[in-house]
Design a protein around this motif. Structure first.
Motif, short mmCIF file in Angstrom:
data_model
loop_
_atom_site.label_atom_id
_atom_site.label_comp_id
_atom_site.label_asym_id
_atom_site.label_seq_id
_atom_site.Cartn_x
_atom_site.Cartn_y
_atom_site.Cartn_z
N ASP A 125 48.01 40.55 34.38
CA ASP A 125 47.77 41.00 35.75
C ASP A 125 47.85 42.52 35.85
N LYS A 126 47.03 43.18 35.04
CA LYS A 126 47.00 44.64 35.05
C LYS A 126 46.08 45.13 36.15
N ASN A 127 46.02 46.45 36.33
CA ASN A 127 45.25 46.99 37.44
C ASN A 127 43.76 47.03 37.12
N TYR A 128 43.00 47.54 38.07
CA TYR A 128 41.55 47.51 38.00
C TYR A 128 40.98 48.33 36.84
N LYS A 129 41.70 49.36 36.42
CA LYS A 129 41.19 50.25 35.36
C LYS A 129 40.93 49.49 34.06
N PHE A 175 40.07 46.33 33.72
CA PHE A 175 38.87 45.51 33.86
C PHE A 175 37.61 46.38 33.79
N VAL A 176 37.66 47.57 34.36
CA VAL A 176 36.53 48.49 34.27
C VAL A 176 36.31 48.91 32.83
N LEU A 177 37.39 49.21 32.11
CA LEU A 177 37.28 49.60 30.71
C LEU A 177 36.68 48.48 29.87
N ALA A 178 37.11 47.24 30.12
CA ALA A 178 36.54 46.10 29.39
C ALA A 178 35.06 45.94 29.72
N GLY A 179 34.67 46.17 30.96
CA GLY A 179 33.26 46.09 31.34
C GLY A 179 32.43 47.18 30.67
N ILE A 180 32.99 48.37 30.55
CA ILE A 180 32.28 49.45 29.85
C ILE A 180 32.10 49.09 28.38
N PHE A 181 33.13 48.54 27.76
CA PHE A 181 32.99 48.10 26.37
C PHE A 181 31.91 47.03 26.23
N LEU A 182 31.85 46.11 27.19
CA LEU A 182 30.82 45.06 27.14
C LEU A 182 29.43 45.66 27.28
N GLY A 183 29.26 46.61 28.21
CA GLY A 183 27.97 47.26 28.37
C GLY A 183 27.55 48.04 27.13
N LEU A 184 28.49 48.74 26.52
CA LEU A 184 28.18 49.48 25.30
C LEU A 184 27.83 48.56 24.14
N SER A 185 28.49 47.40 24.08
CA SER A 185 28.15 46.46 23.01
C SER A 185 26.75 45.91 23.21
N PHE A 186 26.33 45.71 24.47
CA PHE A 186 24.95 45.27 24.72
C PHE A 186 23.96 46.34 24.30
N ILE A 191 35.88 27.17 40.23
CA ILE A 191 35.08 28.02 41.12
C ILE A 191 35.92 29.13 41.76
N ALA A 192 37.25 29.02 41.69
CA ALA A 192 38.13 30.04 42.28
C ALA A 192 37.99 31.39 41.59
N ILE A 193 37.43 31.40 40.40
CA ILE A 193 37.27 32.67 39.67
C ILE A 193 36.29 33.60 40.37
N LEU A 194 35.38 33.02 41.17
CA LEU A 194 34.41 33.85 41.89
C LEU A 194 35.07 34.67 43.00
N LYS A 195 36.29 34.33 43.37
CA LYS A 195 37.02 35.08 44.40
C LYS A 195 37.91 36.16 43.80
N ASN A 196 38.04 36.18 42.49
CA ASN A 196 38.88 37.16 41.82
C ASN A 196 38.12 38.49 41.74
N LYS A 197 38.59 39.48 42.49
CA LYS A 197 37.87 40.75 42.58
C LYS A 197 37.91 41.53 41.28
N LYS A 198 38.96 41.35 40.51
CA LYS A 198 39.06 42.08 39.25
C LYS A 198 38.03 41.58 38.24
N VAL A 199 37.81 40.28 38.20
CA VAL A 199 36.81 39.73 37.28
C VAL A 199 35.41 40.14 37.73
N ILE A 200 35.16 40.15 39.02
CA ILE A 200 33.86 40.60 39.51
C ILE A 200 33.67 42.07 39.17
N LEU A 201 34.73 42.86 39.28
CA LEU A 201 34.65 44.27 38.91
C LEU A 201 34.33 44.45 37.43
N PHE A 202 34.84 43.57 36.59
CA PHE A 202 34.54 43.60 35.16
C PHE A 202 33.03 43.46 34.93
N PHE A 203 32.43 42.46 35.55
CA PHE A 203 30.99 42.24 35.36
C PHE A 203 30.16 43.34 36.01
#
Length: 183
Positions: free
Chosen positions: A46-50, A52-63, A86-98
């Motif tokens: 349960d870490k902060n938004y940063k 999840f953003v970092l993981a999303g950047i890594f995912l984009g760079l891998s693509f 379906i509750a995962i769609l309400k998790n703002k941190k996961v949406i921020l990752f994508f």
């Protein structure tokens, strides 16, 4: 011995072939592992938004390294939908990752659109039109299976089918165990 081995290795085709090519598998594995580690570390702890953003950047760079990295999106999504439903769609941190992964890819898509008129130009013809399939996806799958079966000995085919059935059975038991834990 050293002189002869140096001469042989100096003209060996394999070393010459791979010496002049950029191989992206090693940095790709680094980005995949960084994505998986940072995402799940942030998700479980349960870490902060940063994070999840970092993981999303890594995912984009891998693509951007190799287009087959889109499979990682499905791997993470299957895990999240299996455990959280379906509750995962309400998790703002996961949406921020994508979303951060898509924002990382946005300059690439803009460049492809400006150059070829299609943001998905790597998957399309240079003119921007989508590639036509001569055979359907199911026919292509069947042709690959039949080709692979013809190359293998029947013992290996039977062993593969048995292993596949056992794996599917184990996966169904695992899914039932996870689903029963949630209820």
């Amino acid at each position: 011995v050293a002189l002869f081995s140096a001469i042989i290795l100096g003209v060996f085709w394999s070393f010459n072939f791979y010496s002049y090519r950029i191989l992206v598998e090693i940095p790709l594995v680094l980005l995949w592992l960084a994505t998986i580690y940072v995402f799940f570390d942030a998700y479980f702890n349960d870490k902060n938004y940063k994070h999840f953003v970092l993981a999303g950047i890594f995912l984009g760079l891998s693509f951007l390294m190799k287009y087959s990295s889109w499979l990682l999106v499905f791997i993470i999504a299957i895990y999240l939908f299996t455990t959280e439903k379906i509750a995962i769609l309400k998790n703002k941190k996961v949406i921020l990752f994508f979303v951060s992964a898509l924002i990382t890819l946005l300059p690439f898509f803009i460049y492809e659109y400006s150059l070829y008129g299609n943001p998905l130009a790597p998957f399309a013809k240079v003119t921007g039109e989508l590639q036509e399939r001569k055979v359907s996806l199911l026919q292509s799958f069947w042709m690959q299976i039949s080709y692979s079966v013809n190359l293998m000995h029947i013992v290996f085919v039977v062993a593969f089918i048995l292993g596949l059935l056992i794996s599917l059975f184990n996966l169904s038991l695992l899914y039932n165990k996870i689903a029963s834990k949630d209820s």
